[in-house]
Structure formats: C-alpha cells, structure tokens
Design a protein around this motif. Structure first.
Motif, PDB file in Angstrom:
ATOM      1  N   LEU A  59      52.129  44.374  31.430  1.00 17.34           N
ATOM      2  CA  LEU A  59      51.182  45.467  31.588  1.00 17.34           C
ATOM      3  C   LEU A  59      51.912  46.797  31.804  1.00 17.34           C
ATOM      4  CD1 LEU A  59      47.881  45.326  33.437  1.00 17.34           C
ATOM      5  CD2 LEU A  59      49.429  47.186  33.967  1.00 17.34           C
ATOM      6  N   GLY A  60      52.873  46.796  32.710  1.00 18.17           N
ATOM      7  CA  GLY A  60      53.619  48.024  32.999  1.00 18.17           C
ATOM      8  C   GLY A  60      54.490  48.466  31.842  1.00 18.17           C
ATOM      9  N   THR A  61      55.013  47.516  31.089  1.00 17.42           N
ATOM     10  CA  THR A  61      55.837  47.852  29.924  1.00 17.42           C
ATOM     11  C   THR A  61      54.996  48.548  28.859  1.00 17.42           C
ATOM     12  OG1 THR A  61      57.338  46.014  30.377  1.00 17.42           O
ATOM     13  CG2 THR A  61      57.347  46.898  28.134  1.00 17.42           C
ATOM     14  N   VAL A  62      53.797  48.054  28.637  1.00 24.35           N
ATOM     15  CA  VAL A  62      52.895  48.698  27.669  1.00 24.35           C
ATOM     16  C   VAL A  62      52.553  50.113  28.141  1.00 24.35           C
ATOM     17  CG1 VAL A  62      50.569  48.621  26.683  1.00 24.35           C
ATOM     18  CG2 VAL A  62      51.975  46.544  26.745  1.00 24.35           C
ATOM     19  N   ALA A  63      52.216  50.268  29.407  1.00 25.43           N
ATOM     20  CA  ALA A  63      51.875  51.594  29.941  1.00 25.43           C
ATOM     21  C   ALA A  63      53.072  52.553  29.843  1.00 25.43           C
ATOM     22  CB  ALA A  63      51.407  51.479  31.389  1.00 25.43           C
ATOM     23  N   GLY A 152      54.401  62.779  34.659  1.00 22.58           N
ATOM     24  CA  GLY A 152      54.106  61.431  34.180  1.00 22.58           C
ATOM     25  C   GLY A 152      54.497  60.350  35.171  1.00 22.58           C
ATOM     26  N   TRP A 153      55.698  60.455  35.703  1.00 20.98           N
ATOM     27  CA  TRP A 153      56.150  59.473  36.694  1.00 20.98           C
ATOM     28  C   TRP A 153      55.362  59.583  37.990  1.00 20.98           C
ATOM     29  CZ3 TRP A 153      59.465  55.368  37.045  1.00 20.98           C
ATOM     30  CH2 TRP A 153      60.122  55.028  35.856  1.00 20.98           C
ATOM     31  N   GLY A 154      55.005  60.797  38.365  1.00 25.72           N
ATOM     32  CA  GLY A 154      54.220  60.994  39.581  1.00 25.72           C
ATOM     33  C   GLY A 154      52.838  60.375  39.502  1.00 25.72           C
ATOM     34  N   LEU A 155      52.328  60.215  38.291  1.00 29.98           N
ATOM     35  CA  LEU A 155      51.033  59.568  38.095  1.00 29.98           C
ATOM     36  C   LEU A 155      51.169  58.067  37.830  1.00 29.98           C
ATOM     37  CD1 LEU A 155      49.350  62.267  35.817  1.00 29.98           C
ATOM     38  CD2 LEU A 155      48.863  61.813  38.230  1.00 29.98           C
ATOM     39  N   LEU A 156      52.094  57.696  36.928  1.00 27.65           N
ATOM     40  CA  LEU A 156      52.177  56.299  36.503  1.00 27.65           C
ATOM     41  C   LEU A 156      52.759  55.380  37.572  1.00 27.65           C
ATOM     42  CD1 LEU A 156      51.657  54.216  34.347  1.00 27.65           C
ATOM     43  CD2 LEU A 156      53.903  54.746  33.371  1.00 27.65           C
ATOM     44  N   LEU A 159      50.287  54.460  40.214  1.00 29.75           N
ATOM     45  CA  LEU A 159      49.253  53.660  39.569  1.00 29.75           C
ATOM     46  C   LEU A 159      49.731  52.221  39.366  1.00 29.75           C
ATOM     47  CD1 LEU A 159      46.485  53.448  38.198  1.00 29.75           C
ATOM     48  CD2 LEU A 159      47.599  54.200  36.072  1.00 29.75           C
ATOM     49  N   LEU A 160      50.953  52.046  38.942  1.00 27.65           N
ATOM     50  CA  LEU A 160      51.499  50.693  38.761  1.00 27.65           C
ATOM     51  C   LEU A 160      51.519  49.926  40.079  1.00 27.65           C
ATOM     52  CD1 LEU A 160      54.427  51.460  36.301  1.00 27.65           C
ATOM     53  CD2 LEU A 160      52.307  50.219  35.776  1.00 27.65           C
ATOM     54  N   LEU A 161      51.859  50.602  41.162  1.00 30.72           N
ATOM     55  CA  LEU A 161      51.849  49.941  42.470  1.00 30.72           C
ATOM     56  C   LEU A 161      50.432  49.566  42.893  1.00 30.72           C
ATOM     57  CD1 LEU A 161      54.527  52.036  44.394  1.00 30.72           C
ATOM     58  CD2 LEU A 161      54.795  49.787  43.317  1.00 30.72           C
ATOM     59  N   LYS A 162      49.459  50.432  42.595  1.00 34.31           N
ATOM     60  CA  LYS A 162      48.050  50.114  42.892  1.00 34.31           C
ATOM     61  C   LYS A 162      47.583  48.920  42.064  1.00 34.31           C
ATOM     62  CE  LYS A 162      46.636  53.062  45.933  1.00 34.31           C
ATOM     63  NZ  LYS A 162      46.421  52.609  47.290  1.00 34.31           N
ATOM     64  N   PHE A 166      46.165  45.368  43.387  1.00 36.18           N
ATOM     65  CA  PHE A 166      44.789  44.995  43.072  1.00 36.18           C
ATOM     66  C   PHE A 166      44.716  43.744  42.194  1.00 36.18           C
ATOM     67  CE2 PHE A 166      40.882  45.481  40.503  1.00 36.18           C
ATOM     68  CZ  PHE A 166      39.955  45.427  41.532  1.00 36.18           C
ATOM     69  N   LEU A 167      45.460  43.736  41.101  1.00 36.09           N
ATOM     70  CA  LEU A 167      45.387  42.612  40.158  1.00 36.09           C
ATOM     71  C   LEU A 167      46.322  41.462  40.507  1.00 36.09           C
ATOM     72  CD1 LEU A 167      45.179  44.430  36.687  1.00 36.09           C
ATOM     73  CD2 LEU A 167      43.309  43.444  38.054  1.00 36.09           C
ATOM     74  N   TYR A 168      47.418  41.769  41.163  1.00 34.81           N
ATOM     75  CA  TYR A 168      48.436  40.764  41.461  1.00 34.81           C
ATOM     76  C   TYR A 168      48.858  40.828  42.926  1.00 34.81           C
ATOM     77  CZ  TYR A 168      48.677  41.166  36.402  1.00 34.81           C
ATOM     78  OH  TYR A 168      48.364  41.223  35.064  1.00 34.81           O
ATOM     79  N   PRO A 169      47.922  40.610  43.856  1.00 34.18           N
ATOM     80  CA  PRO A 169      48.269  40.742  45.281  1.00 34.18           C
ATOM     81  C   PRO A 169      49.383  39.790  45.707  1.00 34.18           C
ATOM     82  CG  PRO A 169      46.130  39.695  45.018  1.00 34.18           C
ATOM     83  CD  PRO A 169      46.545  40.181  43.647  1.00 34.18           C
ATOM     84  N   GLU A 170      49.510  38.668  45.026  1.00 33.90           N
ATOM     85  CA  GLU A 170      50.576  37.717  45.382  1.00 33.90           C
ATOM     86  C   GLU A 170      51.966  38.328  45.151  1.00 33.90           C
ATOM     87  OE1 GLU A 170      49.440  36.871  41.080  1.00 33.90           O
ATOM     88  OE2 GLU A 170      48.423  37.451  42.914  1.00 33.90           O
TER      89      GLU A 170
END
Length: 174
Positions: A59-63, A152-156, A159-162, A166-170
């Motif tokens: 997911l992060g690689t695509v973003a 870009g980095w300040g936004l992305l 967001l990746l950490l969020k 959210f999606l991968y709490p483990e």
C-alpha cells in the motif's frame, strides 16, 4: 525470525540502508532485484506479522510511487530513465524498502503524534537531496523541489502511520 527487538530493528535499519545505497548508486533494474531480495530477507528475519506487513508495504509503495511519479511529471525531480511516465523501478523499490522501516527501526517516530509532521518534511527531502548528490536524481529548481518534497513528505508520512494504526494495528505493536 530473530527474537530480540533490538537486533531486529538494527537489522531492519541496515537492510534499508544497504538497499537505499544500492538503488541510488546503481539506479537500474538490478537495484530493483537487490531491493526485492533485501525485502524478502527482512520478511524472513525481522517481520513478526509477515502477511499484514507485506500488505502495508504494498500500500505504501503504491502511494509513494504515485507521489514520485507526480514529482517526475511536474519537474520536481528528474532521473535518467528517459520517457517513463511512472517512477522507475529503482525508485519504487526505495519506497518498498522504506515501508519496511515504519514497523521496525522507525516505529518510534509514530509514538509522538507531532513528530512525523516535524521530521518527515526534513528527512524526506534530505534523502532525495542525498540521492541527487550521488547522481541518482536531479532538480531543475532546488529550493522549489525541496519545498515540494517537504510538503509531500509532510502529508504522506503521517498518513502512512495513520493507515498503519487503523488498517494494521498489529503492526503498531510488532
């Protein structure tokens, strides 16, 4: 898999640094292959939640690749890849390598809500500037490019950490 968190985080950091250096010094398809091998090594030796982490890396690689593609198409960045309309494989590989660090050696950045907003706009552009010093990328207008990269980095990055939380709490506790 290695049991010690400290050893796993150190190995994660070293694998990322080795991959970054290979991709930046040899921005070719071969670097992409080396990066894939390093990510596989990471998944075997470092990751505790392989399937979730692989999804998060994807997911992060695509973003990240989409952001790099935008920067390449708008002239923020230039590479020697000719007329590619998307980020070159070695640059995509850098994002995949970077994503491995968000659950391990760089996980500490997400422990303070404000820290990603402070570090990402500095560290992200610094990595691109460093790659530029080694000849992997060039900038038409360095100040403007660094400002765009910082935005870009300040936004992305936050967001990746969020998304991770959210999606991968483990992965936040891996």
């Amino acid at each position: 898999m290695i049991a010690s968190d400290g050893v796993r985080n150190t190995l994660n950091f070293l694998l990322f640094q080795a991959g970054w250096l290979v991709c930046v010094l040899y921005p070719t398809l071969m670097a992409f292959g080396v990066a894939v091998a390093l990510i596989c090594l990471h998944l075997v030796l470092v990751s505790r939640e392989r399937f979730s982490e692989l999804q998060f890396i994807g997911l992060g690689t695509v973003a990240g690749a989409a952001l790099d593609t935008l920067w390449l198409q708008t002239g923020v960045l230039h590479t020697d890849t000719g007329d590619l309309v998307v980020a070159p494989p070695w640059l995509v590989a850098l994002w995949a390598l970077f994503m491995t660090t968000l659950c391990h050696s760089l996980k500490w950045i997400g422990q303070k809500p404000w820290l990603p907003f402070v570090l990402a706009p500095i560290a992200g552009p610094f990595a691109y500037w460093s790659a530029g010093q080694l000849g992997a990328v060039t900038f038409t207008d360095l100040p403007l490019s660094l400002a765009a990269l910082a935005l870009g980095w300040g936004l992305l990055f936050p967001l990746l950490l969020k998304i991770r939380g959210f999606l991968y709490p483990e992965l936040s506790h891996a």
